[in-house]
Design a protein around this motif. Structure first.
Motif, PDB file in Angstrom:
ATOM      1  N   CYS A 108       0.827  -1.211   0.000  1.00 29.22           N
ATOM      2  CA  CYS A 108       0.000   0.000   0.000  1.00 29.22           C
ATOM      3  C   CYS A 108       0.861   1.261   0.000  1.00 29.22           C
ATOM      4  N   TRP A 109       1.920   1.251   0.796  1.00 25.99           N
ATOM      5  CA  TRP A 109       2.804   2.409   0.865  1.00 25.99           C
ATOM      6  C   TRP A 109       3.595   2.562  -0.430  1.00 25.99           C
ATOM      7  N   GLY A 110       4.149   1.484  -0.904  1.00 24.87           N
ATOM      8  CA  GLY A 110       4.988   1.556  -2.095  1.00 24.87           C
ATOM      9  C   GLY A 110       4.233   1.933  -3.347  1.00 24.87           C
ATOM     10  N   LEU A 111       2.976   1.481  -3.448  1.00 24.27           N
ATOM     11  CA  LEU A 111       2.186   1.742  -4.652  1.00 24.27           C
ATOM     12  C   LEU A 111       1.170   2.850  -4.461  1.00 24.27           C
ATOM     13  N   GLY A 112       1.036   3.339  -3.230  1.00 27.53           N
ATOM     14  CA  GLY A 112       0.085   4.409  -2.958  1.00 27.53           C
ATOM     15  C   GLY A 112      -1.349   3.993  -3.223  1.00 27.53           C
ATOM     16  N   ALA A 144      -7.991  -2.429  -5.875  1.00 27.86           N
ATOM     17  CA  ALA A 144      -7.138  -1.241  -5.883  1.00 27.86           C
ATOM     18  C   ALA A 144      -5.702  -1.590  -6.262  1.00 27.86           C
ATOM     19  N   VAL A 145      -5.195  -2.714  -5.731  1.00 26.20           N
ATOM     20  CA  VAL A 145      -3.824  -3.110  -6.047  1.00 26.20           C
ATOM     21  C   VAL A 145      -3.720  -3.507  -7.522  1.00 26.20           C
ATOM     22  N   THR A 146      -4.720  -4.224  -8.019  1.00 23.99           N
ATOM     23  CA  THR A 146      -4.717  -4.606  -9.436  1.00 23.99           C
ATOM     24  C   THR A 146      -4.651  -3.372 -10.331  1.00 23.99           C
ATOM     25  N   GLU A 147      -5.425  -2.354  -9.996  1.00 26.09           N
ATOM     26  CA  GLU A 147      -5.445  -1.118 -10.781  1.00 26.09           C
ATOM     27  C   GLU A 147      -4.116  -0.379 -10.690  1.00 26.09           C
ATOM     28  N   ALA A 148      -3.537  -0.343  -9.483  1.00 26.00           N
ATOM     29  CA  ALA A 148      -2.263   0.362  -9.299  1.00 26.00           C
ATOM     30  C   ALA A 148      -1.137  -0.324 -10.072  1.00 26.00           C
ATOM     31  N   VAL A 149      -1.090  -1.644 -10.029  1.00 31.87           N
ATOM     32  CA  VAL A 149      -0.048  -2.382 -10.743  1.00 31.87           C
ATOM     33  C   VAL A 149      -0.213  -2.214 -12.249  1.00 31.87           C
ATOM     34  N   ALA A 150      -1.445  -2.232 -12.717  1.00 36.15           N
ATOM     35  CA  ALA A 150      -1.710  -2.158 -14.158  1.00 36.15           C
ATOM     36  C   ALA A 150      -1.205  -0.872 -14.787  1.00 36.15           C
ATOM     37  N   LYS A 151      -0.922   0.144 -14.000  1.00 35.52           N
ATOM     38  CA  LYS A 151      -0.445   1.432 -14.515  1.00 35.52           C
ATOM     39  C   LYS A 151       1.074   1.534 -14.515  1.00 35.52           C
ATOM     40  N   ARG A 152       1.762   0.512 -14.015  1.00 38.22           N
ATOM     41  CA  ARG A 152       3.212   0.591 -13.843  1.00 38.22           C
ATOM     42  C   ARG A 152       3.903  -0.566 -14.560  1.00 38.22           C
ATOM     43  N   ARG A 153       5.194  -0.385 -14.780  1.00 34.48           N
ATOM     44  CA  ARG A 153       6.012  -1.469 -15.284  1.00 34.48           C
ATOM     45  C   ARG A 153       6.278  -2.455 -14.147  1.00 34.48           C
ATOM     46  N   ALA A 154       6.467  -3.717 -14.486  1.00 25.34           N
ATOM     47  CA  ALA A 154       6.650  -4.753 -13.464  1.00 25.34           C
ATOM     48  C   ALA A 154       7.855  -4.467 -12.589  1.00 25.34           C
ATOM     49  N   ARG A 155       8.958  -4.032 -13.185  1.00 26.76           N
ATOM     50  CA  ARG A 155      10.151  -3.737 -12.395  1.00 26.76           C
ATOM     51  C   ARG A 155       9.899  -2.585 -11.423  1.00 26.76           C
ATOM     52  N   GLU A 156       9.153  -1.599 -11.857  1.00 27.08           N
ATOM     53  CA  GLU A 156       8.827  -0.471 -10.984  1.00 27.08           C
ATOM     54  C   GLU A 156       8.015  -0.938  -9.777  1.00 27.08           C
ATOM     55  N   VAL A 157       7.058  -1.811 -10.038  1.00 29.36           N
ATOM     56  CA  VAL A 157       6.246  -2.355  -8.940  1.00 29.36           C
ATOM     57  C   VAL A 157       7.127  -3.140  -7.971  1.00 29.36           C
ATOM     58  N   GLN A 158       7.941  -4.024  -8.500  1.00 29.33           N
ATOM     59  CA  GLN A 158       8.813  -4.837  -7.661  1.00 29.33           C
ATOM     60  C   GLN A 158       9.691  -3.972  -6.774  1.00 29.33           C
ATOM     61  N   GLU A 159      10.370  -3.016  -7.362  1.00 32.30           N
ATOM     62  CA  GLU A 159      11.315  -2.212  -6.593  1.00 32.30           C
ATOM     63  C   GLU A 159      10.622  -1.289  -5.606  1.00 32.30           C
ATOM     64  N   ALA A 160       9.440  -0.787  -5.948  1.00 30.15           N
ATOM     65  CA  ALA A 160       8.707   0.080  -5.021  1.00 30.15           C
ATOM     66  C   ALA A 160       8.272  -0.690  -3.783  1.00 30.15           C
ATOM     67  N   VAL A 161       7.796  -1.916  -3.989  1.00 26.73           N
ATOM     68  CA  VAL A 161       7.349  -2.737  -2.857  1.00 26.73           C
ATOM     69  C   VAL A 161       8.537  -3.173  -2.007  1.00 26.73           C
ATOM     70  N   VAL A 162       9.617  -3.604  -2.655  1.00 23.02           N
ATOM     71  CA  VAL A 162      10.809  -4.018  -1.911  1.00 23.02           C
ATOM     72  C   VAL A 162      11.391  -2.851  -1.125  1.00 23.02           C
ATOM     73  N   ALA A 163      11.447  -1.657  -1.723  1.00 22.19           N
ATOM     74  CA  ALA A 163      11.989  -0.486  -1.035  1.00 22.19           C
ATOM     75  C   ALA A 163      11.152  -0.113   0.182  1.00 22.19           C
ATOM     76  N   ALA A 164       9.861  -0.441   0.146  1.00 19.41           N
ATOM     77  CA  ALA A 164       8.981  -0.152   1.280  1.00 19.41           C
ATOM     78  C   ALA A 164       9.026  -1.238   2.345  1.00 19.41           C
ATOM     79  N   GLY A 165       9.883  -2.243   2.139  1.00 18.34           N
ATOM     80  CA  GLY A 165      10.019  -3.327   3.119  1.00 18.34           C
ATOM     81  C   GLY A 165       9.154  -4.530   2.833  1.00 18.34           C
ATOM     82  N   GLY A 166       8.647  -4.633   1.607  1.00 19.81           N
ATOM     83  CA  GLY A 166       7.785  -5.745   1.269  1.00 19.81           C
ATOM     84  C   GLY A 166       8.494  -6.840   0.496  1.00 19.81           C
TER      85      GLY A 166
END
Length: 445
Positions: free
Chosen positions: A123-127, A134-156
């Motif tokens: 939730c924090w990494g993807l806003g 909501a998560v499906t919609e948020a991911v669908a707007k981003r590249r897979a690598r961007e999603v991965q790194e945003a979640v990992v950077a947030a501690g996920g």
């Protein structure tokens, strides 16, 4: 053919040659679907652990029964969490609603959300809000690598789906490729370990277990089935996956302590002074911040056998990254074996289960060496290393027949109710009571 692969794994675990006919295999690999040789991996990992237990019996001067691995039973063991019942009912879904595969603009990414802190990271990494939509919609707007790194950077915990070629050229894939399936080495000098008189391979052996989810708990469950006194040490404030605990907690005692507090760390140190084995699945380096690095453990507790489990191993840029079976399948190319249009996972949590059995085999081999020659020992296994081994077994034609497990199952009473479970292949008599409630026991031997 499976016998040759078992012999190769035994050499990696023990450095020894497996005598011809030492481990018999019955049944067909067709019990599990898919092109990967998951049933063969199950038979091999279970076979070497059972043989390691037999070798401990022979070291004690007791004639060991023949080691036989039935592929149907091995498949059921790798599905143990699916076969568990409490009073005849499925005990609940072990996977959280947000855990799953999501389609980004350029490919798939898997999010692991089984713990509240992982949900918060998504939730924090993807806003986004904590709903599947909501998560499906948020991911669908981003590249897979961007999603991965945003979640990992947030501690996920997340992993995009890669091809096998992409993984092998990735820095972490390159680091993993250079590591053995099992790493067992002596950590220091100590007198030969005394094994108390027992008719069980691990009778009188004290195992302290700090693990979670599947791989580490499976290792502890196997050791308990062969007679060890296994104390699982958790913390009251940490979340638990109760269906998985009910399955993997068989034969263990359970206590709580808080390692973030001085008193909790003092309790762990006191337990380690009398432990024979320490099995832990914290991320590499995590215990060092509390004074329990591998070097500190070897210096303070000479003769201790430690077994470290991790997701990606102790080398490479992802060595401290959170990882789970399904994420390693995505990252390493396993899930993309049929193309990038859709993830296709293995038919079982095979990386978890195989790693757990290999960990148990490593512990028993280290104990035999410590009893014969002395010394402290450290073993290391990782889900990513197991994935490489599974890849090395090659592929098979998918001629699935499936299997029925009804006649393999056993029952035990427990505080949860009557447990129906898959007994550990090759271990008798196994356990006398079902899984205990978390924190039921005192943190002491």
């Amino acid at each position: 053919m499976i016998e040759a692969e078992i012999a190769a794994v035994w050499r990696q675990v023990s450095g020894e040659t497996l005598p011809s006919g030492a481990i018999g295999v019955t049944g067909s690999e067709s019990v599990l679907p898919g092109p990967f040789r998951v049933a063969a991996a199950a038979a091999a990992s279970i076979g070497v652990a059972t043989h390691a237990a037999a070798e401990l019996l022979r070291f004690r001067g007791i004639e060991a029964p023949p080691v036989e691995v039935d592929l149907r039973h091995a498949a059921a063991a790798f599905h143990s969490e699916r076969h568990l019942r409490v009073d005849g009912q499925v005990p609940g879904e072990p996977w959280a609603p947000l855990t799953g595969d999501y389609l980004a603009t350029d490919g798939w990414v898997r999010l692991h959300c089984n713990y509240p802190r992982h949900v918060s990271a998504v939730c924090w990494g993807l806003g986004t809000a904590a709903t599947r939509e909501a998560v499906t919609e948020a991911v669908a707007k981003r590249r897979a690598r961007e999603v991965q790194e945003a979640v990992v950077a947030a501690g996920g915990a997340a992993a995009l789906m890669r091809t096998r070629e992409d993984w092998l050229s990735h820095p972490q894939g390159e680091a993993v490729a250079g590591q053995p399936l099992v790493d067992l080495r002596q950590t220091g000098d100590a007198p030969p370990k005394r094994l108390f008189e027992s008719h069980r391979p691990l009778g009188g052996v004290r195992v302290l277990e700090l693990t979670h989810v599947i791989a580490g708990p499976v290792a502890g469950r196997v050791l308990a089935a062969h007679g060890a006194d296994v104390l699982h040490l958790g913390a009251a404030h940490l979340p638990r996956l109760d269906p998985l605990w009910m399955d993997t907690g068989l034969g263990k005692r359970s206590a709580f302590t808080d390692l973030t507090q001085d008193a909790g760390r003092a309790r762990l140190r006191k337990l380690l002074t009398k432990a024979d084995v320490f099995v832990q699945s914290f991320r590499p380096g995590a215990l060092a911040r509390w004074g329990f690095s591998p070097e500190e453990l070897a210096d303070e507790f000479p003769g201790l056998i430690t077994l470290d489990l991790s997701a990606y191993g102790t080398h490479g840029p992802w060595r401290t990254r959170r990882g789970f079976d399904s994420l390693v399948q995505m990252a390493s190319g396993i899930a993309a074996h049929a193309g990038l249009d859709q993830p296709r996972p293995l038919p079982a949590q095979a990386l978890d289960h195989a790693t757990g059995w290999l960990a148990a085999a490593t512990v028993m081999t280290a104990l035999r060496r410590a009893a014969a020659d002395g010394g402290g020992w450290r073993g290391q296994v990782a889900l990513a290393h197991t994935a490489e081994w599974l890849e090395s077994l090659g592929r098979r034609e998918d001629t699935t027949t499936g299997y029925e497990a009804g006649d393999l199952l056993a029952k035990l009473p427990s505080p949860y109710g009557e447990l129906t479970y898959v007994p550990v292949p090759g271990a008798a008599p196994q356990w006398t009571e079902g899984t205990r409630l978390p924190g039921t026991d005192r943190p002491s031997w």
